[in-house]
Write an enzyme that holds these catalytic residues in place. Structure first.
Site, PDB file in Angstrom:
ATOM      1  NE  ARG A 292     -11.285   0.118  -0.795  1.00  0.00           N
ATOM      2  CZ  ARG A 292     -11.140  -0.682  -2.179  1.00  0.00           C
ATOM      3  NH1 ARG A 292     -11.139  -1.932  -1.471  1.00  0.00           N
ATOM      4  NH2 ARG A 292     -10.902  -0.853  -3.410  1.00  0.00           N
TER       5      ARG A 292
ATOM      6  NE  ARG B 296     -12.891   0.975  -9.058  1.00  0.00           N
ATOM      7  CZ  ARG B 296     -11.976   0.302  -9.402  1.00  0.00           C
ATOM      8  NH1 ARG B 296     -11.938   0.517 -10.466  1.00  0.00           N
ATOM      9  NH2 ARG B 296     -11.282  -0.778  -8.913  1.00  0.00           N
TER      10      ARG B 296
ATOM     11  NE  ARG C 148     -12.339  -5.095 -10.409  1.00  0.00           N
ATOM     12  CZ  ARG C 148     -11.764  -4.332  -8.683  1.00  0.00           C
ATOM     13  NH1 ARG C 148     -10.633  -5.514  -8.164  1.00  0.00           N
ATOM     14  NH2 ARG C 148     -11.752  -3.451  -8.483  1.00  0.00           N
TER      15      ARG C 148
ATOM     16  NE  ARG D  84      -7.992  -4.079 -11.642  1.00  0.00           N
ATOM     17  CZ  ARG D  84      -7.693  -3.836 -10.118  1.00  0.00           C
ATOM     18  NH1 ARG D  84      -6.888  -3.963  -9.562  1.00  0.00           N
ATOM     19  NH2 ARG D  84      -9.300  -2.858 -10.332  1.00  0.00           N
TER      20      ARG D  84
ATOM     21  CE  LYS E 100      -5.760  -2.119  -2.072  1.00  0.00           C
ATOM     22  NZ  LYS E 100      -6.358  -1.339  -3.808  1.00  0.00           N
TER      23      LYS E 100
HETATM   24  P1  AMP Z   1     -11.633  -3.679  -4.612  1.00  0.00           P
HETATM   25  O1  AMP Z   1     -11.514  -4.947  -5.443  1.00  0.00           O
HETATM   26  O2  AMP Z   1     -10.408  -3.695  -3.341  1.00  0.00           O
HETATM   27  O3  AMP Z   1     -10.689  -2.592  -5.715  1.00  0.00           O
HETATM   28  O4  AMP Z   1     -12.823  -2.874  -4.317  1.00  0.00           O
HETATM   29  C1  AMP Z   1     -13.840  -2.662  -5.896  1.00  0.00           C
HETATM   30  C2  AMP Z   1     -14.841  -2.292  -5.136  1.00  0.00           C
HETATM   31  O5  AMP Z   1     -15.652  -3.280  -3.577  1.00  0.00           O
HETATM   32  C3  AMP Z   1     -14.742  -1.441  -4.247  1.00  0.00           C
HETATM   33  O6  AMP Z   1     -14.773  -0.335  -5.476  1.00  0.00           O
HETATM   34  C4  AMP Z   1     -15.826  -0.648  -3.551  1.00  0.00           C
HETATM   35  O7  AMP Z   1     -17.227  -0.932  -4.044  1.00  0.00           O
HETATM   36  C5  AMP Z   1     -15.916  -1.854  -3.399  1.00  0.00           C
HETATM   37  N1  AMP Z   1     -15.427  -2.596  -1.601  1.00  0.00           N
HETATM   38  C6  AMP Z   1     -13.991  -3.095  -1.559  1.00  0.00           C
HETATM   39  N2  AMP Z   1     -13.506  -3.093  -0.171  1.00  0.00           N
HETATM   40  C7  AMP Z   1     -14.597  -2.261   0.420  1.00  0.00           C
HETATM   41  C8  AMP Z   1     -14.790  -1.699   1.552  1.00  0.00           C
HETATM   42  N3  AMP Z   1     -13.484  -2.373   2.787  1.00  0.00           N
HETATM   43  N4  AMP Z   1     -15.373  -0.519   2.533  1.00  0.00           N
HETATM   44  C9  AMP Z   1     -15.848  -0.410   1.402  1.00  0.00           C
HETATM   45  N5  AMP Z   1     -16.249  -0.883  -0.041  1.00  0.00           N
HETATM   46  C10 AMP Z   1     -15.829  -1.672  -0.162  1.00  0.00           C
END
Ligand code: AMP
Length: 212
Positions: free
Chosen positions: A88, A167, A156, A123, A13
């Site tokens: 999400r 996740r 990360r 990554r 993404k």
């Molecule tokens: P990402 O970088 O999109 O993989 O997001 C990393 C982490 O941020 C996720 O595993 C969640 O803990 C938190 N997070 C990001 N976007 C959301 C969302 N829309 N709702 C809830 N938690 C989020």
């Protein structure tokens, strides 16, 4: 175009969001990047989000909905935006609809779990601007440095095997049902995301009706 990018963690993404952002001339809004910045700066939101992110859990809906609403109200979003990582949950999708923000398309990047697990271990991310890289499939020009801002590339904290599993489980339980929500509204398109980066980029363009 007001676009939502969906897909499991590591589906691409962030990378496809960047490519589309350049091509369409609109910003990508990544909730993951916003939250990691908030944690680095130890803001109120950052302090709330830190433990959830490190455990691979979702940050509570009310916290995330309010930061996204605020961001979408900024003038630069009037020309369009790409949402990466939001909504999400069904509650977040409903809040977005209720806020009156019009979404033109929801693109779901389709990648199987075994491919995700392999991918996430290679990554990397820029520690300064959040730009995404992969040491196998999307290498920076200079090893360990961001092409865009020269920042150091890091792995990360939530890209470890146990958190990745959490996740993915959460994605299947809480996020995947949103596909149905948007399909019912005629907004969902899908693209295969397991191929090489260039091929995924073509799949994405085709799914969005852009010139391939
Ligand atoms: P990402 O970088 O999109 O993989 O997001 C990393 C982490 O941020 C996720 O595993 C969640 O803990 C938190 N997070 C990001 N976007 C959301 C969302 N829309 N709702 C809830 N938690 C989020």
């Amino acid at each position: 175009m007001n676009l939502v990018l969906m897909g499991p963690p590591g589906a691409g993404k962030g990378t496809q969001g960047e490519i589309l952002s350049k091509r369409l001339g609109i910003d990508t809004i990544s909730t993951g990047v916003m939250l990691r910045t908030a944690i680095k700066e130890q803001t109120e939101v950052g302090k709330i989000a830190e433990q959830y992110i490190n455990d691979g859990k979702l940050v509570p809906d009310d916290v995330i909905v309010s930061i996204v609403k605020e961001r979408l109200s900024k003038p630069d979003c009037a020309n369009g935006f790409i949402l990466d990582g939001f909504p999400r949950t069904t509650a977040q999708a409903e809040a977005l609809t209720e806020s009156g923000v019009k979404i033109d398309k929801v693109l779901s990047l389709e990648v199987e779990d075994d491919v995700i697990i392999e991918r996430l271990s290679s990554r990397r991310e820029c520690s300064k601007c959040g730009a995404p890289y992969n040491v196998i499939s999307n290498k920076p020009k200079t090893e360990g440095k961001c092409d865009k801002c020269g920042g150091d590339l890091i792995q990360r904290a939530d890209d470890n095997p146990e958190t990745i599993k959490n996740r993915l489980d959460i994605y299947h339980e809480q996020t995947e049902p949103i596909k149905e929500y948007y399909e019912e509204r005629g907004l969902l398109v899908t693209a295969q995301g397991e191929d090489k980066l260039e091929d995924t980029t073509k799949n994405v363009a085709a799914a969005l009706g852009l010139e391939v």
